[in-house]
Design a protein around this motif. Structure first.
Motif, mmCIF file in Angstrom:
data_model
loop_
_atom_site.group_PDB
_atom_site.id
_atom_site.type_symbol
_atom_site.label_atom_id
_atom_site.label_comp_id
_atom_site.label_asym_id
_atom_site.label_seq_id
_atom_site.Cartn_x
_atom_site.Cartn_y
_atom_site.Cartn_z
ATOM 1 N N GLN A 55 -24.607 18.571 -6.925
ATOM 2 C CA GLN A 55 -23.672 17.502 -7.235
ATOM 3 C C GLN A 55 -22.466 17.482 -6.389
ATOM 4 N N GLU A 56 -22.066 18.735 -6.088
ATOM 5 C CA GLU A 56 -20.887 18.778 -5.253
ATOM 6 C C GLU A 56 -21.093 18.163 -3.934
ATOM 7 N N GLU A 57 -22.174 18.997 -3.337
ATOM 8 C CA GLU A 57 -22.671 18.237 -1.852
ATOM 9 C C GLU A 57 -22.789 16.696 -1.903
ATOM 10 N N LEU A 58 -23.192 16.115 -3.174
ATOM 11 C CA LEU A 58 -23.495 14.802 -3.076
ATOM 12 C C LEU A 58 -21.883 13.948 -3.028
ATOM 13 N N GLN A 59 -20.983 14.583 -3.809
ATOM 14 C CA GLN A 59 -19.682 14.170 -3.693
ATOM 15 C C GLN A 59 -18.981 14.243 -2.356
ATOM 16 N N GLU A 60 -19.200 15.086 -1.791
ATOM 17 C CA GLU A 60 -18.734 15.581 -0.382
ATOM 18 C C GLU A 60 -19.244 14.309 0.733
ATOM 19 N N LEU A 61 -20.558 14.180 0.273
ATOM 20 C CA LEU A 61 -21.338 13.308 1.399
ATOM 21 C C LEU A 61 -20.614 11.797 1.083
ATOM 22 N N GLN A 62 -20.536 11.423 -0.187
ATOM 23 C CA GLN A 62 -19.929 10.301 -0.423
ATOM 24 C C GLN A 62 -18.480 10.210 0.143
ATOM 25 N N ASP A 63 -17.672 11.163 0.259
ATOM 26 C CA ASP A 63 -16.534 11.209 0.620
ATOM 27 C C ASP A 63 -16.422 11.099 2.295
ATOM 28 N N GLU A 64 -17.201 11.779 2.984
ATOM 29 C CA GLU A 64 -17.586 11.422 4.401
ATOM 30 C C GLU A 64 -18.032 10.217 4.638
ATOM 31 N N ILE A 65 -18.988 9.579 3.905
ATOM 32 C CA ILE A 65 -19.125 8.083 3.937
ATOM 33 C C ILE A 65 -18.166 7.198 4.104
ATOM 34 N N GLN A 66 -17.172 7.354 3.215
ATOM 35 C CA GLN A 66 -15.871 6.534 3.117
ATOM 36 C C GLN A 66 -15.210 6.845 4.251
ATOM 37 N N SER A 67 -15.060 7.955 5.041
ATOM 38 C CA SER A 67 -14.365 8.241 6.259
ATOM 39 C C SER A 67 -15.050 7.640 7.380
ATOM 40 N N GLY A 68 -16.293 7.298 7.424
ATOM 41 C CA GLY A 68 -17.054 6.535 8.382
ATOM 42 C C GLY A 68 -17.156 7.487 9.709
ATOM 43 N N ASN A 69 -17.251 8.797 9.701
ATOM 44 C CA ASN A 69 -17.175 9.662 10.698
ATOM 45 C C ASN A 69 -18.770 10.165 10.667
ATOM 46 N N HIS A 70 -19.458 9.712 11.784
ATOM 47 C CA HIS A 70 -20.644 9.843 11.520
ATOM 48 C C HIS A 70 -21.468 11.606 11.808
ATOM 49 N N ASP A 71 -20.633 12.139 12.580
ATOM 50 C CA ASP A 71 -20.790 13.486 12.756
ATOM 51 C C ASP A 71 -20.743 14.449 11.382
ATOM 52 N N THR A 72 -19.745 13.928 10.601
ATOM 53 C CA THR A 72 -19.453 14.953 9.311
ATOM 54 C C THR A 72 -20.335 14.062 8.393
ATOM 55 N N ILE A 73 -20.701 12.991 8.467
ATOM 56 C CA ILE A 73 -21.824 12.275 7.543
ATOM 57 C C ILE A 73 -23.195 13.223 7.750
ATOM 58 N N GLU A 74 -23.416 13.359 8.759
ATOM 59 C CA GLU A 74 -24.721 14.041 9.254
ATOM 60 C C GLU A 74 -24.769 15.179 8.579
ATOM 61 N N ALA A 75 -23.674 16.014 8.807
ATOM 62 C CA ALA A 75 -23.398 17.548 8.328
ATOM 63 C C ALA A 75 -23.600 17.523 6.801
ATOM 64 N N GLU A 76 -22.670 16.644 6.305
ATOM 65 C CA GLU A 76 -22.855 16.749 4.842
ATOM 66 C C GLU A 76 -24.345 16.249 4.102
ATOM 67 N N PHE A 77 -24.737 15.575 4.861
ATOM 68 C CA PHE A 77 -26.092 15.029 4.598
ATOM 69 C C PHE A 77 -27.316 16.188 4.617
ATOM 70 N N GLY A 78 -26.932 17.062 5.810
ATOM 71 C CA GLY A 78 -27.747 18.277 5.825
ATOM 72 C C GLY A 78 -27.352 19.254 4.690
ATOM 73 N N ASP A 79 -26.085 19.326 4.154
ATOM 74 C CA ASP A 79 -25.948 20.219 3.019
ATOM 75 C C ASP A 79 -26.436 19.617 1.856
ATOM 76 N N VAL A 80 -26.617 18.588 1.563
ATOM 77 C CA VAL A 80 -27.423 17.961 0.248
ATOM 78 C C VAL A 80 -28.677 18.219 0.517
ATOM 79 N N LEU A 81 -29.502 18.164 1.488
ATOM 80 C CA LEU A 81 -30.791 18.396 1.719
ATOM 81 C C LEU A 81 -31.123 19.930 1.594
ATOM 82 N N PHE A 82 -30.186 20.653 1.911
ATOM 83 C CA PHE A 82 -30.408 22.252 1.877
ATOM 84 C C PHE A 82 -30.205 22.549 0.393
#
Length: 259
Positions: free
Chosen positions: A170-197
């Motif tokens: 849940q923590e990683e999902l929230q961090e992903l949502q935060d990065e989606i709002q920022s619009g930075n593709h690189d950090t979105i990809e990084a957080e998406f990887g954290d969610v999967l892991f």
């Protein structure tokens, strides 16, 4: 089932055939360790498919294909006097004996988990600098993540309770949502990887193999989509000509099909 003598005769027959092929077949004569590599990987995946389908006859055939590759590699190794099939067999026998001191030594273990912990400790004693050295670099990322988590668990680096892992998801999902709002593709990809892991980690606590779970969903989707394609064909339409609402009717029908 064959007795041990018959099993050894069958294996010896395979060795004889391999000798013949390497000497007489133009294709087999040209093969190298490197040229066989991608074929071995393909055969391994075919075995995996047969196991997931629980097709015992196909499993038998695919095991034969893999056994051929092992014998082939050993034959090539013998030609340069690097190793032969006896070296291969003795090497794994020695490793199994060394890593099972609770069977071939005086060590006492309580359960499967203690066996796994001892296994990783023994590997470090053999000279490995990291418990993660045994994770192949070329593994698919999902499988690699699962193996990494298994390895570190073996030396005690793990969560204690499933709810802790779910909270991490849940923590990683929230961090992903935060990065989606920022619009930075690189950090979105990084957080998406954290969610999967973290989801793969949670699967381990649920005693679910994530690779098998995802492949099960893949097969389910393929079955339903192909049903949709067939229904469209019966109407003389292509999917591109249908609306989503029309396709959804057949999709719902597909979901009710026997699994």
């Amino acid at each position: 089932m064959y007795n041990r003598e018959s099993q050894l005769q069958a294996f010896n027959r395979l060795l004889d055939i391999m000798d013949d092929l390497r000497e007489k077949c133009p294709w087999d004569k040209k093969q190298t360790l490197e040229s066989l590599r991608h074929l071995t990987i393909e055969e391994t995946y075919e075995l995996g498919d047969a196991i997931l389908d629980n097709d015992l006859q196909e499993i038998k055939k695919e095991l034969g294909d893999l056994l051929l590759h092992i014998v082939f590699y050993a034959k090539i190794g013998s030609e340069t006097h690097a190793f032969d099939i006896a070296d291969v067999a003795n090497s794994i026998c020695d490793k199994l004996i060394d890593r099972h001191p609770h069977i071939y030594g005086e060590v006492v273990v309580a359960d499967e988990e203690e066996v796994k912990r001892n296994w990783e400790k023994l590997k470090l004693k053999e000279g490995k600098k990291s418990v993660l050295e045994g994770v192949p670099k070329s593994l698919p990322a999902l499988v690699k993540a699962s193996r990494i988590q298994d390895k570190v668990k073996g030396v005690g680096f793990d969560w204690e309770e499933p709810h802790q892992v779910w909270e991490k998801v849940q923590e990683e999902l929230q961090e992903l949502q935060d990065e989606i709002q920022s619009g930075n593709h690189d950090t979105i990809e990084a957080e998406f990887g954290d969610v999967l892991f973290s989801m793969i980690n949670y699967a381990r606590f649920l005693k679910v193999n994530p690779e098998d779970a995802l492949e099960r969903t893949n097969k389910k989707f393929i079955q339903r989509f192909q049903y949709l394609e067939n229904k469209a064909g019966e109407l003389g339409k292509s999917l591109a000509d249908m609306t989503l609402a029309e396709m959804d009717v057949f999709w719902e029908e597909a979901k009710r099909l026997p699994k």
